[in-house]
Design an enzyme around this catalytic site. Sequence first.
Site: not given
Ligand code: F0G
Length: 459
Positions: A71, A123-124, A214, A216, A257, A449
């Site tokens: 843990y 990112f969204d 960010d 990723a 990623k 979407h």
């Molecule tokens: N930042 C970037 C640049 C991303 O592309 C994503 C996720 C996230 C943050 C969020 O990360 O999914 O681990 O919570 N992108 C995916 C895509 C979902 O299909 O481009 P997460």
Amino acid sequence: MKYVAEPFKIKMVEPVRITTPEYRREAIAKANFNGFSLSSDDVYIDLQTDSGTGAMSDAQWAGMLRGDEAYSGGRSYFKLLETAKELFGYEYIQPVHQGRAAEKVLLPILIKPGQYVISNTLFDTTRGHVTIAGGRAVDLASPIAKSTTEYADFKGDLDVDALGSFLSEHEASEVAAIVMTVTNNSVGGQPVSIANLREVYRIASDAGIPVVIDAARFAENAFFVKQREKEFAASSIREIILAMFECGDAFTMSAKKDGIVNMGGLVGVRSNQELVEKIGMNVIPNEGYLSYGGLAGRDLEALAIGLTESIEEDYLRYRIGQSEYLAARLDEFGVPHQRPVGGHGVYVDAGALLPHIPWNQYPGHALAIELYLEAGVRSCDIGSLLMDRNPETGEQQRAANEFTRLAIPRRVYTQAHLDVVAEALGAIKQRASEVPGYEILWETKVMRHFTAKLRPVAK
Ligand code: F0G
């Protein structure tokens, strides 16, 4: 364009189903013409995302068995800390369950309601967390990113002139943070130069504004820097990554990623102890105790190994090579796409391929559905369907580009799979004028979407 052969061999296989066009027509209608509602059993080649869809190595699977499930204070946690601290040069590393969890624990600490968050493009989910924290998102993408036909080495850069103008019109105290997304997913997986990261960091530091990376797709970004930024031609990927992260105060990372794991994320802080303490207070009630952060010990172990595999140059050459190969095959068929090609896939310019479909009938989505019907390939819209309605007026919002994203999972598909995709798009180009637009029958207010129900527009 020569395909860069895989720097690995295949030890385990996962069968995929090859279906008929009639079968797919029924399956997509049942899924209300939304790829997210398809069963993945009905998909032959899945290019919906490169997130969490990579293949782990034998070393990672062996690591899964060795994961320490204590843990607190687990061995795998310490292994991950050691790996990540060395790689990114930050003092504090916090595992979390995925990228948006990292955003959720960090962003509310930085943002006071009403403050701006500036980015090369959020990112969204990052945009979502900025909004939830009461912040106002401002995207300052490089203007050339909008043009899919003009070449630029670093289309992911932040527009420094626009940043200067913004800061001359606003007090620095109105800006909570600058987020640098590497690579810049929303404009096509385009890289950000170190020159740009340095310039933004200098401006931000002078104004006392924190910079969050960010991260990723940090490894893919580093590979592009090595190829395209003269100063770094002779640097190692590790050196480039350190130079990138020197231009930030903190980072959030979806490890799904470039971490090459199916689930995982990280928050990093360079040295701010007060921030570290606040993050800890957000992690424990939301993600779990600090030494596992919403993950199993085996996930931490696999991530530590994945981080080091993703920075191997032979791997990155093959990885970027796959996107470049697919793009070159599309060029043979005259299928337009964002160029230069991005790191994690090809963004087909559906607006240009299907000019008869108006933006509010979603050309990017129409092409994604057509590609499924043609060859069982799943992709997704990165265009106006992805944009939610204006929350105040309810009006549809138009995206700068109508893309269909062909995201390539890591270490999963072969050259022949990519050929199937390119040839299917070539066939669709031949009958492009017959491809219908789509209308929405049902949608949610936020992130519509994912669950929207649609139907083809009758001619
Ligand atoms: N930042 C970037 C640049 C991303 O592309 C994503 C996720 C996230 C943050 C969020 O990360 O999914 O681990 O919570 N992108 C995916 C895509 C979902 O299909 O481009 P997460």
